[in-house]
Write a protein that holds these residues in place. Structure first.
Motif, mmCIF file in Angstrom:
data_model
loop_
_atom_site.group_PDB
_atom_site.id
_atom_site.type_symbol
_atom_site.label_atom_id
_atom_site.label_comp_id
_atom_site.label_asym_id
_atom_site.label_seq_id
_atom_site.Cartn_x
_atom_site.Cartn_y
_atom_site.Cartn_z
ATOM 1 N N ILE A 137 -107.856 -15.988 -28.250
ATOM 2 C CA ILE A 137 -108.270 -17.365 -27.997
ATOM 3 C C ILE A 137 -109.397 -17.735 -28.957
ATOM 4 N N ARG A 138 -109.243 -18.856 -29.621
ATOM 5 C CA ARG A 138 -110.261 -19.336 -30.540
ATOM 6 C C ARG A 138 -110.519 -20.807 -30.249
ATOM 7 N N ASP A 139 -111.792 -21.118 -29.980
ATOM 8 C CA ASP A 139 -112.187 -22.493 -29.657
ATOM 9 C C ASP A 139 -111.362 -23.070 -28.508
ATOM 10 N N GLY A 140 -111.074 -22.224 -27.528
ATOM 11 C CA GLY A 140 -110.347 -22.663 -26.351
ATOM 12 C C GLY A 140 -108.852 -22.786 -26.525
ATOM 13 N N VAL A 141 -108.328 -22.429 -27.707
ATOM 14 C CA VAL A 141 -106.897 -22.535 -27.984
ATOM 15 C C VAL A 141 -106.294 -21.142 -28.108
ATOM 16 N N VAL A 142 -105.145 -20.932 -27.458
ATOM 17 C CA VAL A 142 -104.477 -19.633 -27.515
ATOM 18 C C VAL A 142 -103.784 -19.469 -28.869
ATOM 19 N N ILE A 143 -104.132 -18.399 -29.569
ATOM 20 C CA ILE A 143 -103.499 -18.093 -30.848
ATOM 21 C C ILE A 143 -102.197 -17.345 -30.579
ATOM 22 N N GLU A 144 -101.127 -17.775 -31.207
ATOM 23 C CA GLU A 144 -99.822 -17.143 -31.033
ATOM 24 C C GLU A 144 -99.495 -16.929 -29.550
ATOM 25 N N PRO A 145 -99.318 -18.007 -28.796
ATOM 26 C CA PRO A 145 -99.070 -17.890 -27.343
ATOM 27 C C PRO A 145 -97.840 -17.062 -26.996
ATOM 28 N N GLU A 146 -96.791 -17.144 -27.806
ATOM 29 C CA GLU A 146 -95.575 -16.394 -27.512
ATOM 30 C C GLU A 146 -95.827 -14.894 -27.573
ATOM 31 N N SER A 147 -96.521 -14.450 -28.629
ATOM 32 C CA SER A 147 -96.850 -13.030 -28.768
ATOM 33 C C SER A 147 -97.802 -12.587 -27.660
ATOM 34 N N THR A 148 -98.783 -13.436 -27.335
ATOM 35 C CA THR A 148 -99.751 -13.111 -26.275
ATOM 36 C C THR A 148 -99.045 -12.937 -24.937
ATOM 37 N N PHE A 149 -98.129 -13.845 -24.644
ATOM 38 C CA PHE A 149 -97.408 -13.764 -23.375
ATOM 39 C C PHE A 149 -96.544 -12.507 -23.311
ATOM 40 N N ASN A 150 -95.770 -12.251 -24.351
ATOM 41 C CA ASN A 150 -94.833 -11.125 -24.349
ATOM 42 C C ASN A 150 -95.537 -9.776 -24.351
ATOM 43 N N ARG A 151 -96.703 -9.689 -24.988
ATOM 44 C CA ARG A 151 -97.373 -8.395 -25.125
ATOM 45 C C ARG A 151 -98.398 -8.126 -24.021
ATOM 46 N N GLN A 152 -99.031 -9.164 -23.494
ATOM 47 C CA GLN A 152 -100.141 -8.931 -22.567
ATOM 48 C C GLN A 152 -99.944 -9.510 -21.175
ATOM 49 N N ILE A 153 -99.124 -10.525 -21.038
ATOM 50 C CA ILE A 153 -98.945 -11.156 -19.724
ATOM 51 C C ILE A 153 -97.669 -10.680 -19.039
ATOM 52 N N LEU A 154 -96.554 -10.756 -19.728
ATOM 53 C CA LEU A 154 -95.265 -10.377 -19.141
ATOM 54 C C LEU A 154 -95.244 -8.932 -18.634
ATOM 55 N N PRO A 155 -95.813 -7.960 -19.363
ATOM 56 C CA PRO A 155 -95.797 -6.568 -18.857
ATOM 57 C C PRO A 155 -96.489 -6.395 -17.510
ATOM 58 N N GLU A 156 -97.400 -7.309 -17.162
ATOM 59 C CA GLU A 156 -98.107 -7.193 -15.884
ATOM 60 C C GLU A 156 -97.161 -7.328 -14.702
ATOM 61 N N LYS A 157 -96.053 -8.000 -14.905
ATOM 62 C CA LYS A 157 -95.062 -8.165 -13.833
ATOM 63 C C LYS A 157 -94.619 -6.808 -13.298
ATOM 64 N N ASP A 158 -94.234 -5.906 -14.185
ATOM 65 C CA ASP A 158 -93.766 -4.584 -13.759
ATOM 66 C C ASP A 158 -94.917 -3.683 -13.340
ATOM 67 N N ILE A 159 -96.045 -3.789 -14.031
ATOM 68 C CA ILE A 159 -97.195 -2.924 -13.714
ATOM 69 C C ILE A 159 -97.718 -3.212 -12.310
ATOM 70 N N ILE A 160 -97.941 -4.487 -12.001
ATOM 71 C CA ILE A 160 -98.461 -4.869 -10.680
ATOM 72 C C ILE A 160 -97.464 -4.491 -9.590
ATOM 73 N N THR A 161 -96.187 -4.739 -9.848
ATOM 74 C CA THR A 161 -95.153 -4.408 -8.866
ATOM 75 C C THR A 161 -95.134 -2.910 -8.583
ATOM 76 N N GLN A 162 -95.234 -2.084 -9.609
ATOM 77 C CA GLN A 162 -95.217 -0.633 -9.440
ATOM 78 C C GLN A 162 -96.433 -0.155 -8.654
ATOM 79 N N ILE A 163 -97.609 -0.711 -8.970
ATOM 80 C CA ILE A 163 -98.832 -0.314 -8.261
ATOM 81 C C ILE A 163 -98.706 -0.620 -6.769
ATOM 82 N N LEU A 164 -98.206 -1.805 -6.446
ATOM 83 C CA LEU A 164 -98.103 -2.208 -5.045
ATOM 84 C C LEU A 164 -97.002 -1.453 -4.310
#
Length: 362
Positions: A137-164
Protein backbone atom coordinates in the motif's frame (compact mmCIF):
# COMPACT_ATOMS: atom_id res chain seq x y z
CA UNK A 1 -36.82 8.55 28.45
CA UNK A 2 -33.47 8.96 26.67
CA UNK A 3 -31.68 6.02 25.05
CA UNK A 4 -28.96 6.31 27.72
CA UNK A 5 -31.33 5.84 30.65
CA UNK A 6 -33.22 3.08 28.85
CA UNK A 7 -29.88 1.30 28.43
CA UNK A 8 -28.97 1.79 32.12
CA UNK A 9 -32.39 0.53 33.25
CA UNK A 10 -32.00 -2.52 31.02
CA UNK A 11 -28.59 -3.28 32.60
CA UNK A 12 -30.05 -3.00 36.13
CA UNK A 13 -32.94 -5.35 35.25
CA UNK A 14 -30.49 -7.82 33.67
CA UNK A 15 -28.37 -7.76 36.83
CA UNK A 16 -31.34 -8.25 39.14
CA UNK A 17 -32.76 -11.13 37.10
CA UNK A 18 -29.57 -12.90 36.07
CA UNK A 19 -28.95 -16.40 37.37
CA UNK A 20 -26.94 -16.35 40.60
CA UNK A 21 -24.18 -18.85 41.28
CA UNK A 22 -24.95 -21.48 44.00
CA UNK A 23 -21.91 -20.46 46.05
CA UNK A 24 -23.01 -16.84 46.18
CA UNK A 25 -26.57 -17.82 47.14
CA UNK A 26 -25.27 -20.05 49.96
CA UNK A 27 -23.02 -17.29 51.32
CA UNK A 28 -25.80 -14.69 51.20
CA UNK A 29 -28.24 -17.06 52.92
CA UNK A 30 -25.66 -18.00 55.54
CA UNK A 31 -24.78 -14.37 56.24
CA UNK A 32 -28.48 -13.55 56.59
CA UNK A 33 -28.92 -16.30 59.21
CA UNK A 34 -25.72 -15.66 61.14
CA UNK A 35 -25.60 -11.89 60.75
CA UNK A 36 -28.18 -10.82 63.36
CA UNK A 37 -26.53 -12.85 66.11
CA UNK A 38 -23.07 -11.64 65.19
CA UNK A 39 -24.28 -8.06 65.31
CA UNK A 40 -26.03 -8.50 68.67
CA UNK A 41 -24.26 -6.96 71.63
CA UNK A 42 -24.57 -6.11 75.32
CA UNK A 43 -23.05 -2.92 76.73
CA UNK A 44 -22.99 -2.24 80.46
CA UNK A 45 -21.41 0.59 82.42
CA UNK A 46 -21.97 3.49 84.81
CA UNK A 47 -22.87 7.03 83.96
CA UNK A 48 -22.64 9.59 86.83
CA UNK A 49 -23.03 6.79 89.34
CA UNK A 50 -26.05 5.32 87.64
CA UNK A 51 -26.09 1.89 86.05
CA UNK A 52 -26.34 1.94 82.20
CA UNK A 53 -27.21 -1.10 80.12
CA UNK A 54 -27.77 -1.38 76.34
CA UNK A 55 -28.46 -4.80 74.84
CA UNK A 56 -30.35 -6.67 72.14
CA UNK A 57 -33.40 -8.76 72.85
CA UNK A 58 -32.74 -12.04 74.60
CA UNK A 59 -32.94 -15.15 72.43
CA UNK A 60 -33.11 -18.89 72.90
CA UNK A 61 -31.08 -21.97 72.01
CA UNK A 62 -32.37 -22.08 68.45
CA UNK A 63 -31.81 -18.39 67.66
CA UNK A 64 -28.59 -18.08 69.72
CA UNK A 65 -26.79 -21.23 68.61
CA UNK A 66 -28.44 -23.47 66.01
CA UNK A 67 -29.34 -20.77 63.45
CA UNK A 68 -25.91 -19.02 63.56
CA UNK A 69 -24.14 -22.41 63.27
CA UNK A 70 -26.21 -23.29 60.20
CA UNK A 71 -25.47 -19.84 58.79
CA UNK A 72 -21.75 -20.27 59.36
CA UNK A 73 -21.79 -23.69 57.68
CA UNK A 74 -23.59 -22.22 54.66
CA UNK A 75 -21.03 -19.40 54.40
CA UNK A 76 -18.13 -21.88 54.51
CA UNK A 77 -19.85 -24.20 52.03
CA UNK A 78 -20.44 -21.24 49.73
CA UNK A 79 -16.76 -20.31 49.90
CA UNK A 80 -15.82 -23.89 49.02
CA UNK A 81 -18.21 -23.90 46.02
CA UNK A 82 -16.84 -20.55 44.80
CA UNK A 83 -13.25 -21.76 45.17
CA UNK A 84 -13.99 -24.95 43.21
CA UNK A 85 -15.77 -22.92 40.53
CA UNK A 86 -12.88 -20.47 40.18
CA UNK A 87 -10.38 -23.33 39.96
CA UNK A 88 -12.41 -25.04 37.24
CA UNK A 89 -12.77 -21.73 35.38
CA UNK A 90 -9.01 -21.08 35.50
CA UNK A 91 -8.32 -24.65 34.37
CA UNK A 92 -10.76 -24.36 31.45
CA UNK A 93 -9.46 -20.92 30.41
CA UNK A 94 -5.93 -22.31 30.30
CA UNK A 95 -7.13 -24.70 27.56
CA UNK A 96 -9.02 -22.07 25.58
CA UNK A 97 -7.53 -20.56 22.44
CA UNK A 98 -8.31 -17.20 20.89
CA UNK A 99 -7.69 -17.04 17.16
CA UNK A 100 -6.97 -13.31 16.85
CA UNK A 101 -7.08 -12.26 13.19
CA UNK A 102 -5.56 -8.85 12.57
CA UNK A 103 -5.42 -6.94 9.32
CA UNK A 104 -2.60 -4.49 8.74
CA UNK A 105 -2.89 -2.40 5.63
CA UNK A 106 -4.38 1.08 5.63
CA UNK A 107 -2.64 1.42 8.98
CA UNK A 108 -0.89 -1.03 11.29
CA UNK A 109 -2.28 -2.68 14.43
CA UNK A 110 1.23 -3.26 15.82
CA UNK A 111 1.69 -1.56 19.17
CA UNK A 112 -1.93 -0.39 19.38
CA UNK A 113 -2.81 -2.74 22.25
CA UNK A 114 -5.39 -4.84 20.42
CA UNK A 115 -4.25 -8.04 22.18
CA UNK A 116 -4.64 -6.38 25.60
CA UNK A 117 -8.18 -5.23 24.81
CA UNK A 118 -9.05 -8.71 23.53
CA UNK A 119 -7.89 -10.23 26.84
CA UNK A 120 -10.34 -8.02 28.75
CA UNK A 121 -13.21 -9.57 26.78
CA UNK A 122 -12.09 -13.14 26.05
CA UNK A 123 -10.19 -15.60 28.25
CA UNK A 124 -7.59 -17.92 26.81
CA UNK A 125 -4.25 -18.10 25.05
CA UNK A 126 -4.06 -15.81 22.01
CA UNK A 127 -3.10 -17.48 18.74
CA UNK A 128 -2.32 -14.55 16.41
CA UNK A 129 -3.02 -14.64 12.71
CA UNK A 130 -1.58 -11.46 11.19
CA UNK A 131 -2.48 -10.42 7.65
CA UNK A 132 0.00 -7.68 6.77
CA UNK A 133 -0.20 -5.97 3.37
CA UNK A 134 1.40 -2.67 4.43
CA UNK A 135 4.24 -3.17 1.95
CA UNK A 136 1.69 -3.29 -0.85
CA UNK A 137 0.00 0.00 0.00
CA UNK A 138 1.35 3.39 -0.99
CA UNK A 139 -0.41 6.65 -0.13
CA UNK A 140 -3.53 4.70 0.77
CA UNK A 141 -3.68 2.90 -2.59
CA UNK A 142 -3.20 -0.86 -2.97
CA UNK A 143 -0.34 -1.66 -5.34
CA UNK A 144 -1.08 -4.61 -7.63
CA UNK A 145 -4.39 -5.57 -5.92
CA UNK A 146 -4.74 -8.80 -7.90
CA UNK A 147 -1.33 -10.10 -6.79
CA UNK A 148 -1.97 -8.91 -3.21
CA UNK A 149 -5.29 -10.72 -3.07
CA UNK A 150 -4.03 -13.98 -4.59
CA UNK A 151 -0.85 -14.16 -2.51
CA UNK A 152 -1.85 -12.75 0.88
CA UNK A 153 -5.64 -12.67 1.24
CA UNK A 154 -7.02 -15.71 -0.59
CA UNK A 155 -4.70 -18.23 1.19
CA UNK A 156 -6.23 -17.15 4.52
CA UNK A 157 -9.43 -18.93 3.52
CA UNK A 158 -7.83 -22.37 3.85
CA UNK A 159 -5.51 -21.44 6.73
CA UNK A 160 -8.29 -20.08 8.97
CA UNK A 161 -10.57 -22.99 8.10
CA UNK A 162 -7.86 -25.54 8.98
CA UNK A 163 -7.06 -23.83 12.30
CA UNK A 164 -10.72 -23.81 13.34
CA UNK A 165 -11.33 -27.39 12.20
CA UNK A 166 -8.41 -28.66 14.31
CA UNK A 167 -9.54 -26.86 17.47
CA UNK A 168 -12.32 -28.00 19.79
CA UNK A 169 -15.41 -25.82 19.16
CA UNK A 170 -16.02 -25.21 22.88
CA UNK A 171 -12.43 -24.11 23.44
CA UNK A 172 -11.80 -22.08 20.29
CA UNK A 173 -12.79 -18.42 20.05
CA UNK A 174 -12.37 -16.03 17.13
CA UNK A 175 -11.66 -12.31 17.32
CA UNK A 176 -11.01 -9.77 14.58
CA UNK A 177 -9.65 -6.24 14.40
CA UNK A 178 -7.94 -4.59 11.48
CA UNK A 179 -7.45 -1.93 8.83
CA UNK A 180 -7.72 -3.78 5.53
CA UNK A 181 -9.40 -2.41 2.37
CA UNK A 182 -13.16 -2.98 2.24
CA UNK A 183 -13.13 -5.83 -0.36
CA UNK A 184 -10.58 -7.82 1.67
CA UNK A 185 -12.45 -7.28 4.93
CA UNK A 186 -15.75 -8.39 3.37
CA UNK A 187 -14.00 -11.48 2.01
CA UNK A 188 -12.69 -12.38 5.48
CA UNK A 189 -16.26 -12.00 6.76
CA UNK A 190 -17.30 -14.56 4.11
CA UNK A 191 -14.58 -16.92 5.35
CA UNK A 192 -15.71 -16.61 8.99
CA UNK A 193 -19.41 -17.02 8.10
CA UNK A 194 -20.03 -20.55 9.40
CA UNK A 195 -17.16 -20.73 11.86
CA UNK A 196 -19.15 -19.87 15.00
CA UNK A 197 -19.35 -16.64 16.96
CA UNK A 198 -16.82 -13.89 16.17
CA UNK A 199 -15.89 -11.15 18.62
CA UNK A 200 -15.17 -7.98 16.66
CA UNK A 201 -13.14 -4.91 17.60
CA UNK A 202 -12.87 -1.57 15.83
CA UNK A 203 -10.66 1.47 16.14
CA UNK A 204 -12.13 4.39 18.08
CA UNK A 205 -10.93 7.48 16.24
CA UNK A 206 -11.99 9.80 19.05
CA UNK A 207 -10.09 8.10 21.88
CA UNK A 208 -7.51 6.44 19.59
CA UNK A 209 -7.92 2.97 21.01
CA UNK A 210 -9.55 -0.36 20.21
CA UNK A 211 -13.15 -0.81 21.27
CA UNK A 212 -15.31 -3.92 21.52
CA UNK A 213 -18.48 -4.10 19.40
CA UNK A 214 -20.65 -5.05 22.35
CA UNK A 215 -24.27 -5.52 23.37
CA UNK A 216 -23.44 -3.28 26.36
CA UNK A 217 -23.06 -0.30 24.01
CA UNK A 218 -26.19 1.78 23.42
CA UNK A 219 -28.36 0.90 20.42
CA UNK A 220 -29.82 4.07 18.94
CA UNK A 221 -32.47 2.08 17.07
CA UNK A 222 -31.46 3.46 13.67
CA UNK A 223 -32.17 1.38 10.57
CA UNK A 224 -31.48 1.73 6.86
CA UNK A 225 -33.51 4.00 4.62
CA UNK A 226 -34.04 2.55 1.11
CA UNK A 227 -34.19 4.45 -2.16
CA UNK A 228 -34.10 3.45 -5.82
CA UNK A 229 -31.83 5.73 -7.84
CA UNK A 230 -32.12 4.00 -11.24
CA UNK A 231 -34.34 1.02 -12.04
CA UNK A 232 -32.44 -2.04 -13.24
CA UNK A 233 -33.13 -3.31 -16.76
CA UNK A 234 -30.79 -6.33 -16.58
CA UNK A 235 -29.76 -9.09 -14.20
CA UNK A 236 -27.13 -6.83 -12.62
CA UNK A 237 -27.47 -3.92 -10.20
CA UNK A 238 -25.32 -1.58 -8.11
CA UNK A 239 -26.12 -1.59 -4.38
CA UNK A 240 -24.74 1.42 -2.51
CA UNK A 241 -24.52 1.31 1.30
CA UNK A 242 -23.80 4.52 3.25
CA UNK A 243 -22.94 4.12 6.94
CA UNK A 244 -19.87 6.13 7.97
CA UNK A 245 -19.95 8.43 4.92
CA UNK A 246 -22.70 9.32 2.46
CA UNK A 247 -21.58 7.86 -0.87
CA UNK A 248 -21.44 10.28 -3.82
CA UNK A 249 -24.25 8.86 -5.98
CA UNK A 250 -23.33 10.99 -9.01
CA UNK A 251 -19.85 9.49 -8.91
CA UNK A 252 -21.32 5.98 -8.78
CA UNK A 253 -23.66 6.75 -11.67
CA UNK A 254 -20.75 7.88 -13.86
CA UNK A 255 -18.58 4.92 -12.87
CA UNK A 256 -21.33 2.32 -13.46
CA UNK A 257 -23.02 3.91 -16.47
CA UNK A 258 -26.13 2.11 -17.64
CA UNK A 259 -26.57 0.06 -14.46
CA UNK A 260 -29.52 0.15 -12.10
CA UNK A 261 -28.66 1.62 -8.68
CA UNK A 262 -30.20 0.94 -5.26
CA UNK A 263 -29.15 2.94 -2.20
CA UNK A 264 -29.54 2.03 1.47
CA UNK A 265 -28.26 4.56 3.98
CA UNK A 266 -28.30 5.75 7.56
CA UNK A 267 -29.65 9.22 8.21
CA UNK A 268 -26.70 9.96 10.50
CA UNK A 269 -23.37 9.19 8.83
CA UNK A 270 -20.79 9.35 11.61
CA UNK A 271 -17.60 7.57 12.63
CA UNK A 272 -19.15 6.56 15.99
CA UNK A 273 -22.58 5.24 14.96
CA UNK A 274 -21.64 1.55 15.05
CA UNK A 275 -20.50 0.46 18.53
CA UNK A 276 -23.70 -1.39 19.46
CA UNK A 277 -23.67 -5.10 18.64
CA UNK A 278 -27.48 -5.08 18.56
CA UNK A 279 -27.42 -2.34 15.93
CA UNK A 280 -24.80 -4.11 13.82
CA UNK A 281 -26.83 -7.31 13.91
CA UNK A 282 -29.94 -5.43 12.81
CA UNK A 283 -28.14 -3.61 9.98
CA UNK A 284 -26.46 -6.85 8.86
CA UNK A 285 -29.84 -8.56 8.67
CA UNK A 286 -31.34 -5.63 6.73
CA UNK A 287 -28.41 -5.77 4.32
CA UNK A 288 -28.85 -9.52 3.83
CA UNK A 289 -32.60 -9.08 3.31
CA UNK A 290 -31.90 -6.48 0.64
CA UNK A 291 -29.56 -8.84 -1.24
CA UNK A 292 -32.14 -11.62 -0.87
CA UNK A 293 -34.90 -9.41 -2.28
CA UNK A 294 -32.75 -8.42 -5.25
CA UNK A 295 -31.93 -12.10 -5.84
CA UNK A 296 -35.62 -13.00 -5.83
CA UNK A 297 -36.22 -10.25 -8.41
CA UNK A 298 -33.88 -11.98 -10.85
CA UNK A 299 -30.65 -10.13 -10.10
CA UNK A 300 -27.66 -12.43 -10.58
CA UNK A 301 -24.81 -10.00 -9.85
CA UNK A 302 -24.73 -7.23 -7.24
CA UNK A 303 -22.00 -4.61 -7.57
CA UNK A 304 -21.55 -3.57 -3.94
CA UNK A 305 -20.31 -0.12 -2.88
CA UNK A 306 -19.74 -0.07 0.88
CA UNK A 307 -18.94 3.03 2.90
CA UNK A 308 -18.76 1.63 6.41
CA UNK A 309 -16.51 0.94 9.37
CA UNK A 310 -14.32 -2.16 9.29
CA UNK A 311 -16.45 -4.05 11.84
CA UNK A 312 -19.64 -3.45 9.86
CA UNK A 313 -18.00 -4.56 6.62
CA UNK A 314 -16.80 -7.79 8.27
CA UNK A 315 -20.23 -8.54 9.75
CA UNK A 316 -21.95 -7.82 6.42
CA UNK A 317 -19.60 -10.35 4.84
CA UNK A 318 -20.58 -12.90 7.48
CA UNK A 319 -24.30 -12.38 6.83
CA UNK A 320 -24.04 -12.75 3.06
CA UNK A 321 -25.57 -16.13 2.19
CA UNK A 322 -23.25 -17.51 -0.49
CA UNK A 323 -25.53 -20.51 -1.12
CA UNK A 324 -28.77 -18.75 -2.00
CA UNK A 325 -28.01 -15.14 -2.92
CA UNK A 326 -26.87 -13.38 -6.07
CA UNK A 327 -23.14 -13.08 -6.71
CA UNK A 328 -21.59 -10.04 -5.04
CA UNK A 329 -18.59 -8.00 -6.16
CA UNK A 330 -17.30 -5.66 -3.43
CA UNK A 331 -15.43 -2.63 -4.78
CA UNK A 332 -12.51 -0.61 -3.50
CA UNK A 333 -12.93 3.17 -3.45
CA UNK A 334 -10.00 5.32 -4.56
CA UNK A 335 -11.04 8.94 -4.71
CA UNK A 336 -8.09 10.20 -6.75
CA UNK A 337 -8.61 7.67 -9.57
CA UNK A 338 -10.26 8.58 -12.85
CA UNK A 339 -12.41 5.55 -12.13
CA UNK A 340 -13.02 5.75 -8.35
CA UNK A 341 -13.94 2.04 -8.24
CA UNK A 342 -11.01 0.45 -10.10
CA UNK A 343 -11.21 -3.09 -8.71
CA UNK A 344 -13.35 -5.42 -6.67
CA UNK A 345 -13.43 -8.86 -5.09
CA UNK A 346 -16.09 -11.54 -5.53
CA UNK A 347 -17.87 -12.75 -2.43
CA UNK A 348 -17.61 -16.49 -1.89
CA UNK A 349 -20.48 -18.25 -3.69
CA UNK A 350 -21.30 -21.43 -5.62
CA UNK A 351 -20.02 -19.88 -8.82
CA UNK A 352 -16.99 -18.33 -7.13
CA UNK A 353 -15.89 -20.80 -4.46
CA UNK A 354 -12.42 -19.26 -4.42
CA UNK A 355 -13.62 -15.71 -4.92
CA UNK A 356 -11.69 -13.79 -7.58
CA UNK A 357 -10.75 -10.23 -8.39
CA UNK A 358 -12.28 -7.89 -10.97
CA UNK A 359 -10.14 -5.15 -12.55
CA UNK A 360 -12.03 -2.27 -14.15
CA UNK A 361 -10.39 0.01 -16.74
CA UNK A 362 -10.32 3.75 -16.23
Amino acid sequence: MSEYWKHQLSKIIDYMTRQKRPGVLMMVTGATLAGPKLLSFVFKGTFHGESLSISTAEGNVVSDYIVPIIGGILVLAGLVFLSIGEYQSIKQNSRKRILLITGNGLRTTTGTGLDKVVRTVLKGLIQPRDIDITQRIRDGVVIEPESTFNRQILPEKDIITQILCKGEPDLTQVAYGGFLPVPFTFFLGNVLDDKGDVTVFDWDRKDEKWKHISSNNIDDGESFVHETIIESTSDQIVLVVSCSYRVNIEQVTRSFAGQGIEHIYLETNRFDNHWSLAKQRRLSLEFAEKIKTLSMQGIRTVHLILSAQSSIVLNFGRRYDNRNMADVIVYQYEQSNINPYPWGVYGLSHRYENSGIVMRPD
